[in-house]
Design an enzyme around this catalytic site. Structure first.
Site, PDB file in Angstrom:
ATOM      1  N   ASP A 116       0.851  -1.189   0.000  1.00  0.00           N
ATOM      2  CA  ASP A 116       0.000   0.000   0.000  1.00  0.00           C
ATOM      3  C   ASP A 116       0.896   1.252   0.000  1.00  0.00           C
ATOM      4  O   ASP A 116       1.816   1.351   0.821  1.00  0.00           O
ATOM      5  CB  ASP A 116      -0.872  -0.052   1.269  1.00  0.00           C
ATOM      6  CG  ASP A 116      -1.955   0.995   1.297  1.00  0.00           C
ATOM      7  OD1 ASP A 116      -2.333   1.500   0.223  1.00  0.00           O
ATOM      8  OD2 ASP A 116      -2.435   1.299   2.415  1.00  0.00           O
ATOM      9  N   GLY A 164      -6.962   8.761   7.658  1.00  0.00           N
ATOM     10  CA  GLY A 164      -6.779   9.071   9.085  1.00  0.00           C
ATOM     11  C   GLY A 164      -8.057   9.535   9.763  1.00  0.00           C
ATOM     12  O   GLY A 164      -9.149   9.452   9.226  1.00  0.00           O
ATOM     13  N   THR A 195     -11.858   4.891   7.028  1.00  0.00           N
ATOM     14  CA  THR A 195     -12.266   5.203   8.406  1.00  0.00           C
ATOM     15  C   THR A 195     -13.174   6.430   8.448  1.00  0.00           C
ATOM     16  O   THR A 195     -12.879   7.446   7.814  1.00  0.00           O
ATOM     17  CB  THR A 195     -11.010   5.461   9.278  1.00  0.00           C
ATOM     18  OG1 THR A 195     -10.275   4.251   9.363  1.00  0.00           O
ATOM     19  CG2 THR A 195     -11.384   5.942  10.675  1.00  0.00           C
TER      20      THR A 195
HETATM   21  P1  13P Z   1      -7.853   5.078   6.997  1.00  0.00           P
HETATM   22  O1  13P Z   1      -6.694   4.918   7.924  1.00  0.00           O
HETATM   23  O2  13P Z   1      -8.416   6.452   6.987  1.00  0.00           O
HETATM   24  O3  13P Z   1      -8.890   4.010   7.215  1.00  0.00           O
HETATM   25  O4  13P Z   1      -7.273   4.863   5.508  1.00  0.00           O
HETATM   26  C1  13P Z   1      -6.570   3.693   5.227  1.00  0.00           C
HETATM   27  C2  13P Z   1      -5.982   3.782   3.860  1.00  0.00           C
HETATM   28  O5  13P Z   1      -6.495   4.418   2.968  1.00  0.00           O
HETATM   29  C3  13P Z   1      -4.753   3.010   3.588  1.00  0.00           C
HETATM   30  O6  13P Z   1      -4.258   3.221   2.316  1.00  0.00           O
END
Ligand code: 13P
Length: 395
Positions: A82, A182, A212
């Protein structure tokens, strides 16, 4: 052997109107909890490792555990890099066992993003690995407060998305339609009309970063408009953090007492997402449709002429160094026969992540240089055969 081709997995989700969770993991607790959640819901799942988290764990040390856990799982699994930062990161991730790659050049201008992404796609194609690109910019950092990273959001446009996908050949596209990585204050406003148009124009699985904090209804509308992969981390980390804080407030002492219960909490949140995103009970259909991810063993047995044992060992060491860095090479094993009178005294075993590597490895300049300068001049009689794994060698 439930490691499966990630493109087949996400094509199935896209065609059948659900999304697979790509959960970032930062420890063995996360790995175990994510897989337990997926297995309890019989859901396909993506184990995601974000380069921004490499300060929290040693990528090289954790990956063998991730690969082993994926192989032992009873549900289809893919392992994804990622937000990789470079071509080198992508090669390292593939050689450690990732079978999906994202290298994020979305903060660069469009031309530069296309140029960098195309390079990644060319390398990954030679390894049979699908690639996720990102266009537009999703600000923030997973696991942190969004306000601390107030980068300017850049929305994905339909015309740029069409051009980017055509010119790079990415398999999946991460879009920017209002989400933020985040912890956010309040709910983001999402541009569903833009998403619908992008989906209509591209017809490939779309990806949402910054899962999130979105509402149930927002998730449903994302999936209705072509989102087949949802990246999710901060909520898992925060749930685990709350358990640790509660343990601490009960005056639990010591590491194991402080982290007691975080696995169950992460698992419960993973299960909630799986239920919401429609991937529950899809495991068997994906296992039926998706090609299993099977390694190839490139085996050479050979004799050496005109080189003593020390020289032969030095040639092997050079081979291990050079060949193991070629994209798609999981492992290079050099060996010598137990019996000195064996018909073939030495062997190479080079493990490729995918059959595509047979050709890309043969033609790779580093392989050709090693073969021409070090191996062929001393290699006598030899036999070389490529084998595909019949079943999981680690189970
Ligand atoms: P969040 O931490 O906001 O859930 O996003 C995760 C993300 O997009 C990882 O690439």
């Amino acid at each position: 052997m439930p490691l499966v081709n990630m493109k087949d997995m996400l094509d199935h989700a896209h065609a059948n109107g659900y999304a697979v969770g790509a959960f970032d993991l930062v420890s063995l607790d996360f790995l175990d909890a994510i897989l337990r959640g997926a297995e309890s819901r019989r859901a396909p799942v993506i184990l995601s490792l974000a380069e921004s988290h490499f300060g929290y764990f040693d990528f090289q040390t954790l990956m063998p555990a991730v690969v082993a856990a994926a192989r032992h799982s009873t549900v289809p699994v893919a392992i994804h890099l990622d937000h990789g930062a470079s071509l080198d990161s992508a090669v390292q991730a593939i050689n450690l066992g990732c079978n999906g790659i994202m290298v994020d050049s979305s903060s660069a201008p469009l031309e530069e993003n296309i140029r960098l992404t195309r390079k990644i796609v060319t390398m990954a194609r030679g390894c049979g690995i699908p690639v996720e690109g990102e266009l537009g910019y999703v600000p923030g950092v997973e696991g942190e407060d969004a306000e601390r990273h107030p980068g300017e959001m850049a929305y994905t446009t339909v015309d740029e998305a069409r051009r980017y996908v055509a010119e790079t050949g990415v398999d999946f596209l991460a879009v920017s339609i209002g989400t933020v990585h985040g912890r956010m204050r309040g709910k983001p406003e999402l541009d569903f009309q833009r998403l619908a148009q992008i989906n209509q124009a591209l017809g490939i699985p779309l990806v949402i970063h910054g899962g999130t904090g979105l509402s149930d209804d927002q998730f449903r509308r994302l999936i209705d408009n072509g989102v087949a992969k949802i990246n999710y981390y901060t909520a898992l980390a925060d749930a685990a953090g709350r358990v640790i804080a509660a343990n601490a407030s009960r005056e639990a002492r010591g590491y194991t007492a402080l982290v007691a219960g975080i696995g169950d909490t992460i698992q419960a949140e993973v299960e909630r997402c799986i239920d919401l995103w429609g991937s529950a009970d899809r495991a068997d259909a994906v296992l039926e449709k998706a090609r299993p991810w099977r390694a190839v063993e490139h085996v050479i047995i050979y004799n050496v002429e005109g080189l003593d044992e020390a020289g032969t060992h030095a040639m092997m060491a050079e081979g291990r160094r050079v060949l193991s860095a070629i994209p798609g090479v999981l492992e290079v094993v050099t060996a010598e026969a137990l019996k000195e009178d064996a018909a073939y005294r030495y062997s190479w075993l080079v493990r490729f992540c995918h059959p595509a590597v047979v050709d890309s490895y043969r033609d790779h300049p580093d392989h050709m240089a090693f073969a021409d300068q070090h191996f062929r001049p001393v290699a006598g009689e030899r036999i070389s055969i490529d084998y595909q794994d019949v079943e999981d060698s680690s189970s």
